[in-house]
Design a protein around this motif. Sequence first.
Motif, PDB file in Angstrom:
ATOM      1  N   ASP A   1      19.338  61.564  32.618  1.00 18.36           N
ATOM      2  CA  ASP A   1      18.192  62.161  33.290  1.00 18.36           C
ATOM      3  C   ASP A   1      17.011  62.214  32.321  1.00 18.36           C
ATOM      4  O   ASP A   1      17.052  61.686  31.207  1.00 18.36           O
TER       5      ASP A   1
ATOM      6  N   LYS B   1      19.583  58.444  45.037  1.00 15.50           N
ATOM      7  CA  LYS B   1      18.388  58.298  44.214  1.00 15.50           C
ATOM      8  C   LYS B   1      17.876  56.867  44.214  1.00 15.50           C
ATOM      9  O   LYS B   1      16.667  56.619  44.290  1.00 15.50           O
ATOM     10  N   THR B   2      18.793  55.917  44.108  1.00 18.14           N
ATOM     11  CA  THR B   2      18.383  54.511  44.135  1.00 18.14           C
ATOM     12  C   THR B   2      17.796  54.148  45.493  1.00 18.14           C
ATOM     13  O   THR B   2      16.811  53.414  45.579  1.00 18.14           O
TER      14      THR B   2
ATOM     15  N   LYS C   1      24.272  62.771  52.998  1.00 12.63           N
ATOM     16  CA  LYS C   1      23.499  63.605  52.070  1.00 12.63           C
ATOM     17  C   LYS C   1      24.065  65.028  52.071  1.00 12.63           C
ATOM     18  O   LYS C   1      24.961  65.356  52.845  1.00 12.63           O
TER      19      LYS C   1
ATOM     20  N   GLU D   1      26.770  64.843  38.104  1.00 10.00           N
ATOM     21  CA  GLU D   1      26.117  64.105  39.180  1.00 10.00           C
ATOM     22  C   GLU D   1      27.116  63.112  39.752  1.00 10.00           C
ATOM     23  O   GLU D   1      27.745  62.351  39.024  1.00 10.00           O
TER      24      GLU D   1
ATOM     25  N   GLU E   1      25.179  60.787  44.597  1.00 10.52           N
ATOM     26  CA  GLU E   1      23.821  61.154  44.207  1.00 10.52           C
ATOM     27  C   GLU E   1      23.094  59.991  43.548  1.00 10.52           C
ATOM     28  O   GLU E   1      21.894  59.808  43.731  1.00 10.52           O
ATOM     29  N   LYS E   2      23.831  59.182  42.806  1.00  9.18           N
ATOM     30  CA  LYS E   2      23.222  57.982  42.222  1.00  9.18           C
ATOM     31  C   LYS E   2      22.737  57.039  43.327  1.00  9.18           C
ATOM     32  O   LYS E   2      21.646  56.476  43.252  1.00  9.18           O
TER      33      LYS E   2
ATOM     34  N   LYS F   1      24.491  61.927  32.953  1.00  4.75           N
ATOM     35  CA  LYS F   1      24.622  62.417  34.319  1.00  4.75           C
ATOM     36  C   LYS F   1      26.013  62.988  34.571  1.00  4.75           C
ATOM     37  O   LYS F   1      26.182  63.926  35.328  1.00  4.75           O
TER      38      LYS F   1
ATOM     39  N   LYS G   1      16.221  56.098  47.474  1.00  2.15           N
ATOM     40  CA  LYS G   1      14.887  56.690  47.584  1.00  2.15           C
ATOM     41  C   LYS G   1      13.824  55.790  46.964  1.00  2.15           C
ATOM     42  O   LYS G   1      12.679  55.770  47.418  1.00  2.15           O
ATOM     43  N   LYS G   2      14.190  55.075  45.912  1.00  7.89           N
ATOM     44  CA  LYS G   2      13.233  54.142  45.314  1.00  7.89           C
ATOM     45  C   LYS G   2      12.827  53.062  46.319  1.00  7.89           C
ATOM     46  O   LYS G   2      11.680  52.649  46.370  1.00  7.89           O
TER      47      LYS G   2
END
Length: 782
Positions: free
Chosen positions: A623, A642-643, A429, A634, A638-639, A629, A645-646
């Motif tokens: 977005d 984000k995935t 990260k 991006e 970062e993709k 993106k 985090k889901k």
Amino acid sequence: MNILGQSFEDWVTQQINFRQASLKRGSGRTQKDLQYQQSKTPWLRLASSIDVNNDGGDLAKSLILQGGVVREDGKKRFDVTSDLDSRAGGAYGWGGDRERGYVPMPGITNAAVKFINNGALSKTEVTIKCYSKKQFELIDKLYMRPGYTLLLEFGWSIYLNSKGGIQSYDEFNSPALRNFLNGTKNQFELIKLIKTERKKRVGNYDGVFGKVSNFKWNFNPDGSYDITIDLVGLGDVIETLKVNQSLNKEQEIEGSGGDQQEKEGVEFPLIDNATKDSLSQWLFAIYSAKNRFRDFVTNAAGGLNFGTEDAKIKGFALPSKDYKSKKTLTIKKGICQLNQGMFGRSKAGNPQMFITFGYLIAWLQKNILLNNEDVPNCAFDLNFEYLGLSSSSSTTSDLTLFNSPQGTLSANPITCLIPFSKQIPFVKKDDGSILEYPEVGSTNGISDESEDTRIALYNTYNTAYRYDDLNGRLSQVLLNLNFIATCLNEEEENDDGAKSLIGFLNKILSGVNTATGSINEFSVRLNDDQTLIQFINNAPQTFTIEPPSTGRTICTFNTFGKGSFIRNINLDGSIPSNFASMVTIGAQANGNQTAGNATAFSKYNEGLIDRIIPVKRSEGDKDKEGVNKEEKEETQKEKIIKTFKKITSNEGFWSNVIAAFSKKDNSYQDIYADRQWNEDFAQTFQSLNNQFIQLLMGYLQSPVEEGGIAKSAAPFFLPFNLSLEIDGISGIKLYETFKVDGKVLPPSYDKDKIKLIVTGTDHKIDPTSWTTTINTQSAPNN
């Protein structure tokens, strides 16, 4: 070793280099070069394993087909005595002269070895000519009986040896033929002799041991017969062998004899089909042995209740001894037990049982495959004697590997489990920390035990499971017993009530692939000798620890001009319909999109732009304001974050029920903390996890941005098939890789961009030539 992409064995590459060097010298050719290039001719022979009326093989030893008919000592056979009343008569009266007068001897005229079913099987066609009814009766007796075995051998009369010198093949009685005629009962020993001779003759000899599967013949106006015989490997039975056999004996499970009562909450097929066939009996015996699950329920309040046992199979024929000796096979930690969660409480649910994939395959080999005096007709290509043992040694480690990057998991424990680390070390990260699964702890007094589940799996199985940071061992995947029973139940029966073994195995592998991210493409195939059943991953793999033998020198073929012995080159660019979205997404610089990972096509199209439709993206790559993106710069990293985090945020069951859980509950927690193993929860987690792993694989393949390590191969092949027709050579095996020079192919097939994987080596042999056609599939080079 079931790994795609190894180079040819060094002696094969050396032989190719010698041949190319000899042809490259042109006007400077030596006497040796002239002798090799102008004097070599192919030879071809066929022998039968049939004893006629307990004659000890005398008739077969007197009727070997090579340039007519020869005896086992290699001399022409002008007289034959048999129960068919053949008489002496010389070369032009062979087989008896009362019928048509003088006719030529019978003989083999040509042969062709072909790979079929996309390389999964091979078939050999042999053509024989005979000139009278008596000759035909003899050929019919020895060579035209379906199910009986024949030995076909062929090679070059003059060739370049391992030092580049001239050598003649002047030994008629090859080791394989000698043992074949003397009645060796073990086909694995015979195949070893063929392999040894193939290497000794550096690719200028080959042999095919197979059984007659079919034949046809024509009677010609001149009174002669044209006969065609089809040979297949003994392993062809995998296409028709049934898995739902009944063995008419009790299942032997080490330490069994426990409760056989049905347990509440277990999936239907495991219980309802418990006595239907031998496999179902065995699965249920494992489930019920030692009252395991009664202990689960009573001890649920005491903790995770995770346990393992060594699996044992009595009387297992050992591959390392050519299956000539047997012992009790012990598979370390082959059985695993873990209870399912219920209503948010991870310790009070239904018990679940798992066995390793290797244990299942070992049982199938012992109980389902056909045997001859305990020697299997064909066997599974797993290193059974070392399953569950951790080792990087080529002699003690099973190397049936598949893509499984460090940190990835099974999103569906209803299907399978694999050990996984907390961290995903490839992704950092912005703060420099490594992406990792979250701590879950305790929420509203309900204890979550995902770390206990993960740690238990990791500590118990990871050392044996993980080969390197990018690959895991298929033999150590833990299969849910309910899933195995469901696959067996769902396999359709044919008209005879049989369920296909290969269909059942494909269902198992498909489920494992889906649960672990859909980044592999498993298939069940026979090896090039048709004696071993292999589990091949058709998705290219890359390694951080090179497997044994991958250090070989890669072979490069000269395609045109001096030094080339390639006779013909063909390219088939047909693209199947299921590649349509990949082709579209890959026609741009960045093929790693939410809609799909087309990195391989993106690499293939590097530097090209479609002026009319330069960008292909879905709404998932925009977005909230609808801005691409890429325009916001991006990164792929970062993709991925984000995935991820889901998966580890507000996607869990309880977050939709109780507001207080909205920041705690997530899909990962549902499966690995609460162990809510039902179809709805598993499907949600599986969908999110597959998207995450697809993006992760694309990131690993991308050399564009900092952090993309570009060490992993794209997870599929380019659907372009190149075939090369060359002077005959043996030793090139299925799934090996090679390169070609840049003299003929377009720049997109530059040797540094594309590697070619062998999918078949077809041979054609007749009195004037031996040609080998190498069929390939293409993959982007790392």
